[in-house]
Every structure is written in structure tokens, then in C-alpha cells.
Scaffold this motif. Structure first.
Motif: not given
Length: 472
Positions: A4, A47, A71, A76, A79
Motif C-alpha cells: 500500500r 493496512c 499511499m 492500490e 488507499n
């Protein structure tokens, strides 16, 4: 967590590349993470999919930490950056109080919060809400002034700039700055000892803060009060702020003097040994006024003269006010600023009454500005009966009063002769001789009065010598 965070991914990859045993990484050091350990614990929970709460108090540090750790959605979906962005936007759009909580929490991470525009966005949201009502009531102003007063100065300045852009009325902006500044003044000590290093740094910080506040003051007429500007001048004198900024403040006060009352000029001192009110600030402003006085009409100048006499009466009762300060204030304006000196005399009499232990020399020093011809008949009569005044002044007034009466009687006699000329023929030579005799008599009277005054001064000197001998 590596999946992440681009930052952690890069850090772990570098450590593995440099480590002989790539699968054995004991410790990863993260320096300068916004929010520190508590924020990192929340990121760990995020996370690993554990439950945690985003609040107005932690959203700023979470947002900054998420950006620090990179992040983003590129790594991802859903996030932390997008999550915190959504919650932050919701807060500043829907809640006034929560927006202030977020802005207050930015103080510990100020640099990154400003870089990521959090402070600016909070300020703009508050400004938008504050300007939403066209005419804010005093009660509403007091409420949001109190919220604003909790902000640190850099965030407060950012907010004021946002409010100005929104077009809020200058008098409301001025009142808000006054409220914040006076509350700040109540918390800080401006007259610190500059010898100690940390105190010197504090004074420099206060100096910069004061200069910043002066720069953001609205320039419109009557947007800030005269009394507040005088407090700023007092702070500027203590902190030795930029000369140009000090001149700006003085010019603004000078332009307001004609609409002021004596109460507006009262600037309190807070030292135990100081006088109740700071007279030096007023003297400084009056000197600036005198420099540009030639462009003002006589009526305006006399308005300021009455204002200063009223102020003199207010400060004269202060038992800690020194003779030199009081005299400086008296002499700050030229004589033509007063139509007559009756109000000035009353202020001086109040000062002498509040300071009964002044020496004869000090009394003479204070009263040296009083002149017989600039007082009304009522004031002259009071002077001659006033035992608080120095003997020399009272004696002078008595003698001048006698001379004035003699001239009046002679003038009346002459007028009577002029009126009766139609009935009584008097030769020109006789008239001349008569006038000559009257003038001689008056001169003798004046000479006798001078001798009497000299005798009185001699007696006074003898009495003073005897008093010194008795006291020693």
C-alpha cells in the motif's frame, strides 16, 4: 504495508539490495513521519484491515502521513490518501467546529500541512462560512471571534487573508484582528529581559508577530479603533519594530484624533512601578500630529486641544505619574491649539491635588505654562485663592490683577471725561497734563508692586533656607 506504500516499498527494496541476507530485515527506520508513533499505529491498522476511527483531531496527521508514505491509488485502490481526502473534504464542508479542530491539529505538522494546502483549504472553508451571512450580528461575531482567537498566528493570518478575499466588511475584519491581538497580548510579556538568549529569541518572535499583525490590518477608515492602534504603537515601541510600520500606525491615529474622546487615548501600563497609563505613546502621537498641523484648520486643531486637556484630566489623578511626563504631555501641543487655558489649569490643579508632596520647584515647573491673559476671570480668581499653586504664581496673578484693575479704572475715567466734553470745555493742555499725571501715578503703582514682589521673593528664600536648616 509495502503493498500500500510506495515509500515503504522503495525502502524495503533498497534494504534487501544492500543486505547479504535479503530475507532477514530486522528494523526499518522511518524518520520525520507526520504525527509520529500514534499516527503510524493507525496506518498499520488501516493496512491490515483493522477497525480504527478517523476524527477531526487526527485527520490532518493521517492525511499528511499518507502523502509522506505515498499511499496513492496508483498502488492500490481505496488507499489511504483517497480515504483521508474524502473525510477531510466532508469535515470542512459540513462542520464549522470540526474545521477549527482540524486547523488546530495542523500546528504540530505545520510545514507539511501548508505544503499539502490543508491550512489554506481550512481557512477558505471558514471564510466561506463566516461570509455566508451578509450582515453578521454582534452576537454571532463574538462567537466566531472566540473560535478564531484559538488559532496560532500564522494560521490566523492565513484565515484573515482568505476572509479579505471573500469581501467581508473591513470593520468586522478589524474587530476580529483586535480580538485576537488583545487576547494574545494578555498571554505574552513584551518587556522581557533581552540579555538571556532564549528570551531574546522570544522577543524577536513577538516583534515579527506584531509586524505581521500590523501588515494585515484593513486600511479602510474606522476599520480599527484608535485605542487598539495606540496599544499596537506601545507594543511597537517596546519591541522596536520596523520604523515604517510605526509611522503607518502613528499616521492612522493622527487622522482619527478629531473624532476621539479622552477614554480612547487611555493605554494601560502593567508594571508595578509604572504609572497607570502610558503617556509616552500619546506624546509620540501628538508630536506626529504637530508636524502636520499646519494643513489643519484652527477649529480642528482646537478640537484636538480639548481632547488632550480631557486626557490630561484623566491621567492627572495617577499618583505614579512623574512631573517630567506630565509636563511633556502639556507641552506636546503649541499654545494656539487652545482657545483659552481654563481646562489646562483644571488638569494641572488635579495633578497638584493628587501629588501633595511635590517640592516648590516641581510645582513651579508644572505651572510655568499658565499665563494670566489666557485664563478667564473665573479661573484667575480661583488661581489667586488656590493654596496648592506655587507662591510665585499666586503672587504674580495678584499683582497682575491689581494692574489690570488700575488700567480698567483709568480707562473708565478717561471714557467718562470723553462723554462729558460736550458739557464742560477743558483746554487741550489741561487734558494732556491730566493724562500725564494719571500715567505717572500708574507707573508708581507698578514700581511699588515690583518692590512688593521682590520683598515677597526675599522672604520666600529666607523661609526655604530656614526649612532646609530645620530638616537637616
Amino acid at each position: 504495508m509495502v503493498s500500500r506504500s510506495e515509500y515503504l516499498n522503495r525502502l524495503v527494496f533498497q534494504r534487501r539490495s544492500n543486505n547479504k541476507e535479503p530475507n532477514n530485515i530486522d528494523t526499518i527506520q522511518i524518520d520525520s513521519l507526520p504525527g509520529g508513533r500514534k499516527t503510524f499505529e493507525l496506518i498499520v491498522k488501516f493496512c491490515y484491515g483493522w477497525k480504527f476511527d478517523m476524527t477531526p483531531s487526527n485527520i490532518a496527521s493521517l492525511y499528511c502521513a499518507a502523502n509522506f508514505l505515498e499511499m496513492s491509488e496508483d498502488i492500490e485502490s481505496e488507499n489511504l490518501i483517497s480515504k483521508t481526502e474524502s473525510f477531510f473534504s466532508f469535515l470542512i464542508l459540513t462542520s464549522w467546529k470540526d474545521t477549527f479542530r482540524v486547523l488546530k491539529s495542523c500546528e504540530s505538522i505545520s510545514h507539511l500541512a501548508k505544503e499539502l494546502q490543508l491550512v489554506k483549504r481550512c481557512s477558505e472553508a471558514i471564510a466561506w462560512k463566516a461570509c455566508a451571512v451578509p450582515k453578521l450580528e454582534t452576537r454571532v461575531n463574538a462567537r466566531w471571534f472566540e473560535d478564531v482567537s484559538l488559532l496560532r498566528i500564522d494560521h490566523f493570518i492565513e484565515l484573515i487573508q482568505s476572509i479579505k478575499k471573500r469581501g467581508m466588511r473591513s470593520e468586522i475584519i478589524g474587530s476580529c484582528i483586535e480580538f485576537w491581538t488583545l487576547k494574545w497580548f494578555s498571554k505574552v510579556t513584551l518587556g522581557l529581559d533581552p540579555n538571556a538568549r532564549h528570551e531574546h529569541v522570544t522577543i524577536q518572535l513577538h516583534k515579527v508577530s506584531t509586524e505581521c499583525l500590523i501588515k494585515i490590518l484593513p486600511t479602510e477608515e474606522n476599520s480599527v479603533s484608535c485605542n487598539f492602534l495606540l496599544h499596537m504603537i506601545k507594543a511597537g515601541m517596546v519591541l522596536k519594530i520596523n520604523h515604517e510600520l510605526m509611522c503607518v500606525l502613528q499616521r492612522r491615529v493622527v487622522l482619527m484624533l478629531e473624532q476621539c474622546c479622552a477614554q480612547d487615548l487611555l493605554v494601560k501600563n502593567y508594571g508595578d512601578e509604572d504609572s497607570l497609563y502610558d503617556v509616552d505613546v500619546i506624546v509620540k502621537v501628538l508630536k506626529s500630529y504637530v508636524c502636520g498641523m499646519l494643513s489643519n484648520s484652527a477649529a480642528k486643531v482646537r478640537t484636538v486641544g480639548r481632547l488632550v486637556d480631557g486626557y490630561l484630566s484623566q491621567v492627572a489623578r495617577d499618583q505614579k505619574l512623574k512631573v517630567e511626563c506630565f509636563k511633556l504631555l502639556i507641552e506636546a501641543l503649541p499654545q494656539n491649539a487652545r482657545e483659552c487655558d481654563d481646562n489646562l489649569y483644571r488638569a494641572i490643579d488635579m495633578y497638584l491635588k493628587a501629588h501633595p508632596y511635590l517640592t516648590e520647584e516641581d510645582r513651579e515647573h508644572v505651572c510655568s505654562v499658565l499665563e494670566y491673559h489666557r485664563l478667564s476671570q473665573e479661573a484667575r480668581q480661583h488661581v489667586m485663592k488656590n493654596d496648592r499653586l506655587p507662591m510665585k504664581l499666586s503672587t504674580q496673578f495678584v499683582l497682575l490683577e491689581q494692574v489690570n484693575m488700575s488700567w480698567t479704572m483709568a480707562s473708565n475715567g478717561f471714557n467718562y471725561q470723553r462723554k462729558t466734553q460736550t458739557n464742560i470745555r477743558v483746554s487741550k493742555d489741561f487734558e494732556k497734563r491730566q493724562m500725564s499725571r494719571e500715567i505717572k501715578v500708574m507707573r508708581k503703582d507698578v514700581e511699588m508692586m515690583k518692590l512688593q514682589l521682590l520683598d515677597l521673593n526675599t522672604c520666600k528664600m529666607k523661609l526655604q533656607k530656614q526649612m532646609k536648616i530645620c530638616t537637616s
